[in-house]
Structures are given as structure tokens and as C-alpha cells.
Design an enzyme around this catalytic site. Structure first.
Site, PDB file in Angstrom:
ATOM      1  N   GLY A 123       0.799  -1.223   0.000  1.00 19.49           N
ATOM      2  CA  GLY A 123       0.000   0.000   0.000  1.00 19.49           C
ATOM      3  C   GLY A 123       0.828   1.266   0.000  1.00 19.49           C
ATOM      4  N   HIS A 130      -2.540   9.724  -1.509  1.00 22.87           N
ATOM      5  CA  HIS A 130      -1.438  10.075  -0.610  1.00 22.87           C
ATOM      6  C   HIS A 130      -0.244  10.568  -1.436  1.00 22.87           C
ATOM      7  CE1 HIS A 130       1.935   9.136   2.142  1.00 22.87           C
ATOM      8  NE2 HIS A 130       1.058   9.414   3.094  1.00 22.87           N
ATOM      9  N   GLU A 147      -3.405  12.750   3.818  1.00 21.00           N
ATOM     10  CA  GLU A 147      -2.101  13.336   3.461  1.00 21.00           C
ATOM     11  C   GLU A 147      -1.977  13.379   1.932  1.00 21.00           C
ATOM     12  OE1 GLU A 147       0.597  11.950   7.102  1.00 21.00           O
ATOM     13  OE2 GLU A 147       0.306  10.328   5.678  1.00 21.00           O
ATOM     14  N   CYS A 185       8.747  10.010   9.569  1.00 22.93           N
ATOM     15  CA  CYS A 185       9.252   9.742   8.218  1.00 22.93           C
ATOM     16  C   CYS A 185      10.085  10.892   7.668  1.00 22.93           C
ATOM     17  CB  CYS A 185       8.078   9.465   7.283  1.00 22.93           C
ATOM     18  SG  CYS A 185       6.750  10.686   7.414  1.00 22.93           S
TER      19      CYS A 185
END
Ligand code: FUB
Ligand code: ZN
Length: 633
Positions: free
Chosen positions: A193, A258, A310, A394
Site C-alpha cells: 500500500g 497520498h 495526506e 518519516c
């Protein structure tokens, strides 16, 4: 030692690469923007990030998995392994330049913990051990197993190229072999994903010449949009768009979902077209690029309009205060544009890369290298500050790995000579094969000053081309060779190509116009109607509370005919060029929220000095108000 020692990407044998990167180790940065940031990352940030990984249980997760430490539960998010890998990738590039013995010891110790955690079949993800071992690969759309592998493989390649050691690389090879044995045609059909593995496998193919790794990357891309059976509950199209699984990749035309995932997908796709013929993939990439940069990118190069998911918004949906604009998405855009540049040699990709780098990527890290933005809004009502780490962290190691590898993005070679994409004071020594080397110094204060002086220290043999990027905004660029007009086309948005027999001592001088520009957005970006953003060279500016004690920056306007002056302030924010103009104060204090009569009071109430600073250094003097788009009033 690996044959690719010091290299960022190994495009030397990629059949469709128009350009080949120059190794990081052949480039020196000695400028005022990148060099200090890179030094901080090399000397402090990497260690600090590894310490954060330790403090937050990320490294303990590996110890737990190996049995070296008894810990009941996996700590943190399911993809926390990836943060360790990204910090180690930054370390791999830092090792190419050299780090302190203490840091090198720490890096190797972390790699040792990782290696010890690998399972006998090659599997390695610390979230799926013990009680969760049976959940391996059962929810690929949500649980990031391939994503973590991708980051591990990239880190291991960088470590190998930085040290010549295979300690980490061997772990990555076992992971890759495990993947090849488990997935692909005739085996399990699956795709993760969160794209990321594709670009890693492509580079692993380049590193090893093992075609199976590239084939698996292609297979993972091919799964998108055509394998609904692996998606739990067959979610609605919008949910499928979130991870770009709504259509086969070759049929996609609009960047959706995203934003980081979308950028990593296009990056992986571009890796594929660098290695082989795939007309449909190329056509999709051109459509996706056009959609991104004509409808969905912020003026800062940031991507991702929505907090929800996001994600990219609709075309022209580019809110300012609520811009999500994740640092990782801008970084992903650099990865993608860099590969498109290598594939096609078109300056528009280098322009997009530079815009992101100077604006929405480095806004993500504070001047002291210890604070990070996750979101990079284009306006702030105040109270938004960088943080030293996040639960979902991240962005911090992503900035670190990109900036540590940045010298690898500045130059390329082709069969004709050397290409200069980024103007950074320092030097380059490029190997031009049979022609020999082209070594030159670069002397410039860019991006603050448009004068760029190149001086050859070593000249290649035979006619050789020096291709210099003329940014699209540089409408009056001038190019001289040894003081005489270069006699070549100098067109903004392209590369000026000077071909001649060079000699040591030859001097090339490029003058880019550094006038302040008023940038306007497409009228369908509703919130920017009647507003301008200020830019100078590649830098986008903003007005910040810290410079406007007497006026609320939300009430600042700029008259259409105001002259915009610029000057350099060496002591401000690490040394930046600021813009100044006579602005106006708009009356921001009407009493009613709505009324039938026009808000006459919205007109200017008086003139007031307006000072704009580069967007990327905002919020280094407190968390005050900030705006990029200013009403033209
Ligand atoms: O899901 C992994 C990373 O965490 C994504 O790229 C970021 O957007 C954040 O969600
Ligand atoms: Zn991020």
C-alpha cells in the site's frame, strides 16, 4: 570495493538514460546554503537521529526480533523500521565523505542489530514477530512491509557504496531473494500500500546486474489497479486512490491520493523506463507530470493539499494555511524529477527539482538541523513550529538522506560532456570516459547572486559540451566564455550547450537575472486570487511576524506599482537575501463576519514597510504568523 563506490544512482548502463550521474565523491559543495546544512547533518543530525531511534524503541525492536533483548511488545508504528533505515541511508552517503570514528562505530552497531534480527528465510520486519508472525503479508495495503524493505535496500546500497563493506548489503540481498522467492508471476500476487520497494529494487538491479530484481519491481507496479482481491473489503474508489490502486499505472493521468505514495510510485515508474522500453509507462508519466505541475503543485514545489489522507486534492485545490505539503512529498518530487531529468535531459525537471529543494524540502529542517516540519503550510496564523522528532517520523531522516546525497544531483555526464543542473559553489571533477576528466571550480553566491563563474582546472580531450541549465525564470541570462559572448543559444527553461576544445584555465561566466518577481497563480486557485507571491531566482519568499512588529502580516498588502528592493543580510537566518517594499496595511478589523455592503474598510489604511524573507527559513525566530501569498492592494 563496489564498482559503484561513491555513486548515488548507477545509470552508467541504463539503456534509456540520457544522462548519467556524477558520483557524490567527485563533487564538492562549499556554498552558504547546502554546505553548512550538510555539515550539520553529517556531524550531528545522523547521530541525533540514531539516538532518537534508540530512545523511541526503534532499535530495540530489532533487538527484540533477534532475541538479544527481551521486550514484550513491538514499539511504535508498524513502519518504524523504515526510520532507522533512512537514517542509515543518510549515514551511507556521509560515510562516502568520512565521519567520526564514534559515529561510524554507532552506524555499524545498528547494522549489526538489524542483521541479527533477520529470520532464516530472509524475512525482516520487526513488527511481525512472535505473536504477530502469522500476520506477515496479510495486510500489505496498510502495513508497509515492502515499504520497509525498500528503505532497507536503499540504505544497504548506500552503505556498500560508502564503505565497500557488505555487512548491510548481504542482509538486503537476503531480503530481496526472499521477496523474489515469495512474490511475482506464478507466486503470490501482491503489492504494497505504500510504494517505495520499486525504486529500491531497480537500484538493486543496477548494483548487482540481477534482472530478477527489476522484474519484481515491474511486477509490483503492474499489480496496481488490477488486483482488487488483495484489498480487504474492496474499498471504494477514493480509498483505492489513496494508494494509487484505482487504475493500472499505465492508465493513470491524474496524481491522486497520498502524495508521498504517488511520488514514490512515479519515481519507481521512471526507474523502470530508464531500464527498458515501455511507451505506455512513459506516456502515463508525462500525463502525471503535467497534471502535477500544471494543477497540483504549490509555488514552493510542495505537494499534497489535503490533511485527509495526506493527499493530493482536486485540480487547483491548493489551500495555504491548510496545505499539508509534507516534507516527504517534496522529497519524493525531487526523486522523481531527478529520474525524469536523467531520462529526457529536459530542464523543466531540473527546475522543478530545484524549486522543491530550495523551498519545500529545506523548509522541512531548521537552521540548527535539529527541528523538522512534517507539514509545510504556505500561511500560518501562528503557533506552528518545527519539532525534534515525531511519532511518525518519516520526514526527518528523509531530509537527512536527501541532503547527504545532494551533491549527486548537481551534475550529469553524457557522451558529449558535462551537464550542470544546480549552481553550487565548490568544484566537480567528472570522468568523461575516453575524453579524460573535466575538473572545474564553481564560484558563486547563488541563489543570492546570479553571477556564476566556472573555471576549468582540467580539460578533457577533443570537442566537449558544457551544458548549463538556464532556469525558466532567467529571462535575461548572459553567457560568456573567456570574457567573450559564448555564441550559443541561451533560452530560459533549457540547457545552453557550449561545445569546444577546452583548455585548463578556460573561464565560463553565466549571469542569471536576480530581480524580484511577482508570481501570480491560475485564477482557479481561488484563495490566491488577487494575491502575489514574491520570488527571486529559485527562492520563494514569505512575510513573517518577526519582521513586522507594527502590523499583522495577515493585514499586509503590496501595491501593484510598489518597487521591490533586495539586499543581503549576512547575519540574518544564516545569511539570506531579503526583499523590501513599501507595503500597505489593510484594515483587517471589520466587525461583521458577513454583510451586504462591501467592506469598504478593507482598503489600505496606510503605508507600512514590508519585508519578505526566504520561505525556507521561516519559523526559525519563533512560531509567528506567516504568509507566502500577499494581497496585491
Ligand atoms: O506511511 C509511511 C509514511 O508515514 C508516509 O510516507 C508518510 O506520509 C507518513 O504517513
Ligand atoms: Zn514524511
Amino acid at each position: 570495493m563496489s564498482k559503484t563506490s561513491g555513486v548515488l544512482m548507477d545509470l552508467g548502463r541504463s539503456p534509456h538514460a540520457r544522462l548519467r550521474p556524477v558520483p557524490l565523491t567527485a563533487v564538492e559543495f562549499a556554498d552558504g546554503v547546502w554546505a553548512p546544512r550538510r555539515a550539520t547533518i553529517r556531524e550531528e543530525t545522523i547521530r541525533e537521529q540514531l539516538v532518537q531511534c534508540e530512545k523511541t524503541g526503534r532499535i530495540d525492536n530489532f533487538r527484540r526480533a533477534s532475541g538479544r533483548r527481551e521486550i514484550a511488545d513491538h514499539q511504535g508504528l508498524v513502519f518504524n523500521d523504515s526510520d532507522v533505515y533512512k537514517a542509515l541511508e543518510a549515514a551511507g552517503y556521509a560515510l562516502m565523505e568520512g565521519v567520526s570514528p564514534e559515529l561510524e562505530e554507532l552506524i555499524e552497531a545498528v547494522i549489526d542489530e538489524i542483521a541479527a534480527a533477520q529470520q532464516p528465510d530472509g524475512y525482516l520486519n520487526t513488527a511481525f514477530m512472535f505473536n504477530r508472525a502469522s500476520a506477515r503479508y496479510t495486510n500489505l495495503t496498510q502495513e508497509h512491509e515492502f515499504y520497509c524493505y525498500g528503505h532497507m535496500i536503499q540504505a544497504a546500497i548506500a552503505h556498500r557504496r560508502g564503505t565497500g563493506r557488505d555487512t548491510f548489503f548481504d542482509v538486503a540481498i537476503r531480503v530481496a531473494e526472499h521477496l523474489v522467492a515469495t512474490f511475482g508471476p506464478g507466486k503470490r500476487d501482491a503489492t504494497d500500500g505504500h510504494e517505495e520497494i520499486e525504486m529500491a529494487l531497480a537500484e538493486l538491479y543496477r548494483e548487482t546486474d540481477e534482472r530478477k530484481y527489476l522484474d519484481l519491481a515491474i511486477d509490483f507496479l503492474d499489480q496496481r489497479g488490477k488486483n482488487p482481491s488483495v484489498i480487504p473489503d474492496r474499498p471504494r474508489r477514493r480509498e483505492r486512490e489513496y494508494y494509487q490502486d484505482h487504475l493500472p499505472v499505465r492508465e493513470q493521468s491524474e496524481v491522486v491520493g497520498h502524495a508521498v505514495r504517488a511520488m514514490y510510485m512515479t519515481t519507481g515508474m521512471t526507474d523502470v523506463i530508464l531500464e527498458g522500453e515501455d511507451a505506455a509507462m512513459e506516456a502515463a508519466l508525462h500525463r502525471l507530470w503535467d497534471n502535477t505541475y500544471s494543477r497540483k503543485a504549490y509555488v514552493t514545489g510542495a505537494l499534497g493539499a489535503r490533511y485527509e489522507g495526506e493527499a493530493f486534492g482536486d485540480n487547483y485545490e491548493l489551500p495555504n494555511e491548510r496545505a499539508y505539503a509534507e516534507t516527504c512529498a517534496a522529497i519524493g518530487a525531487v526523486f522523481w524529477n531527478w529520474r525524469m531529468l536523467a531520462r529526457y535531459g529536459d530542464a523543466k525537471y531540473a527546475d522543478a527539482m530545484e524549486t522543491a529543494l530550495f523551498n519545500s524540502v529545506i523548509s522541512g529542517i531548521s537552521l540548527d538541523g535539529q527541528g523538522y516540519f512534517y507539514m509545510n503550510p504556505l500561511a500560518s496564523p501562528g503557533g506552528y513550529a518545527r519539532d525534534s522528532w515525531f511519532e511518525c517520523s518519516c520526514c526527518p531522516p528523509n531530509v537527512a538522506r536527501l541532503l547527504m546525497s545532494l551533491p549527486g544531483y548537481a551534475y550529469s555526464t553524457d557522451d558529449d560532456g558535462l551537464w550542470v543542473h544546480l549552481y553550487v559553489s565548490g568544484s566537480v571533477a567528472a570522468d568523461l570516459g575516453e575524453r579524460g576528466r573535466l575538473a572545474m571550480s564553481v564560484d558563486t553566491e547563488y541563489p543570492w547572486d546570479g553571477a556564476i563563474r566556472l573555471k576549468l582546472a582540467e580539460a578533457p580531450g577533443g570537442p566537449t559540451t558544457l551544458a548549463l541549465r538556464i532556469p525558466a525564470w532567467a529571462d535575461t541570462a548572459e553567457l560568456l566564455v573567456n570574457g567573450e559572448p559564448a555564441g550559443v543559444e541561451v533560452v530560459p527553461g533549457s540547457y545552453a550547450r557550449i561545445t569546444r576544445e577546452w583548455a585548463a584555465g578556460d573561464a565560463v561566466s553565466l549571469e542569471l537575472p536576480m530581480r524580484a518577481r511577482r508570481v501570480r497563480s491560475h485564477p482557479r486557485v481561488l484563495n490566491n486570487r488577487g494575491h502575489v507571491a514574491l520570488a527571486r531566482g529559485p527562492i520563494v519568499y514569505c512575510v513573517e511576524e518577526a519582521d513586522h512588529a507594527d502590523v499583522d502580516v495577515y493585514d499586509l498588502g503590496l501595491p501593484p506599482d510598489a518597487t521591490i528592493a533586495s539586499h543581503h543580510e549576512a547575519d540574518l537566518l544564516g545569511g539570506v537575501t531579503v526583499l523590501e517594499a513599501e507595503g500597505v496595511e489593510l484594515n483587517g478589523k471589520p466587525t461583521n463576519l458577513y454583510q451586504e455592503q462591501p467592506f469598504a474598510a478593507l482598503g489600505a489604511t496606510g503605508s507600512t514597510p514590508l519585508k519578505a524573507i526566504p520561505y525556507f527559513v521561516w519559523a526559525n525566530r519563533g512560531a509567528g504568523k506567516m504568509r507566502v501569498w500577499i494581497p496585491e492592494a
